[in-house]
Motif scaffolding. Structure first.
Motif, short mmCIF file in Angstrom:
data_model
loop_
_atom_site.label_atom_id
_atom_site.label_comp_id
_atom_site.label_asym_id
_atom_site.label_seq_id
_atom_site.Cartn_x
_atom_site.Cartn_y
_atom_site.Cartn_z
N PHE A 27 -35.40 -15.91 6.81
CA PHE A 27 -33.96 -15.44 6.47
C PHE A 27 -34.10 -14.87 5.24
O PHE A 27 -33.45 -13.72 4.75
N LYS A 29 -36.61 -13.24 3.77
CA LYS A 29 -37.09 -12.00 3.75
C LYS A 29 -36.24 -11.05 4.31
O LYS A 29 -35.87 -9.87 3.78
N MET A 30 -35.37 -11.41 5.23
CA MET A 30 -34.45 -10.54 5.75
C MET A 30 -33.43 -10.12 4.72
O MET A 30 -33.20 -9.01 4.66
N ASP A 33 -35.05 -7.82 1.98
CA ASP A 33 -35.19 -6.43 2.95
C ASP A 33 -33.81 -5.72 3.02
O ASP A 33 -33.80 -4.53 2.89
N ALA A 34 -32.83 -6.43 3.20
CA ALA A 34 -31.29 -5.79 3.22
C ALA A 34 -30.75 -5.69 1.90
O ALA A 34 -29.60 -5.18 1.75
N VAL A 147 -36.53 -15.36 14.05
CA VAL A 147 -36.19 -13.67 13.64
C VAL A 147 -34.98 -13.37 14.56
O VAL A 147 -34.07 -12.80 13.77
N CYS A 150 -31.77 -15.29 13.17
CA CYS A 150 -31.40 -15.23 11.52
C CYS A 150 -31.02 -13.53 11.42
O CYS A 150 -30.19 -13.39 10.67
N LYS A 151 -31.27 -12.54 12.25
CA LYS A 151 -31.08 -11.57 12.27
C LYS A 151 -29.46 -11.30 12.66
O LYS A 151 -28.42 -10.87 11.88
#
Length: 158
Positions: A27, A29-30, A33-34, A147, A150-151
């Motif tokens: 999460f 990392k997401m 990245d966002a 993944v 969390c996305k």
């Protein structure tokens, strides 16, 4: 702990060395990245006190590194304060959910929404099974579930 004006999520499993640190790292990392990491407080914890201070399981770290993710997390146990400071407490299985709901009853007017992380899975796999007694393949399955979940969780809470 959660700061005013920020979203906050605490990922929880039994020992905080397998599933929840994977979910936390995925999460984080997401969110990075966002471009929204600064809008989040992200952590993970355990329902038990078995592994306090320990690094994540080596197989989990291998899995995360394979996917380009690092973590420096150390296991900790969920505290009463967590129920007041986090908006979301997302756990991995029914046992975690029962333990968290029982602990929450001892906290007056707690604000956290306690849910299964798997409730966000578009593939409807509600439970994220503990890979501790399994193989590296089981850690990969946990990673894949985290993944997906969390996305979907991030998309529901931009």
């Amino acid at each position: 702990m959660a700061a005013t004006g920020k979203n906050s999520v605490l990922f929880v499993c039994l020992g905080n060395i397998c599933r929840s640190p994977i979910a936390e790292a995925v999460f984080r990392k997401m969110a990075t990245d966002a471009g929204v990491l600064d809008k989040w407080v992200i952590d993970s914890g355990a329902t038990s006190d078995w592994n306090i201070g320990s690094s994540p399981d080596a197989r989990g770290l291998t899995c995360l590194r394979k996917h380009g993710i690092e973590t420096s997390h150390r296991a900790r146990q969920v505290t009463k304060e967590d129920f007041m400071s986090f908006q979301y407490i997302l756990c991995m299985d029914q046992s975690n959910l029962s333990d968290l709901n029982r602990k929450a009853k001892s906290v007056n007017n707690y604000k956290a929404k306690i849910e299964l992380l798997g409730s966000y899975d578009p593939q409807k796999q509600l439970i994220i099974n503990d890979p501790y007694y399994g193989s590296q393949e089981d850690f990969e399955k946990v990673y894949d579930q985290c993944v997906r979940c969390c996305k979907a969780f991030l998309e529901a809470n931009p």
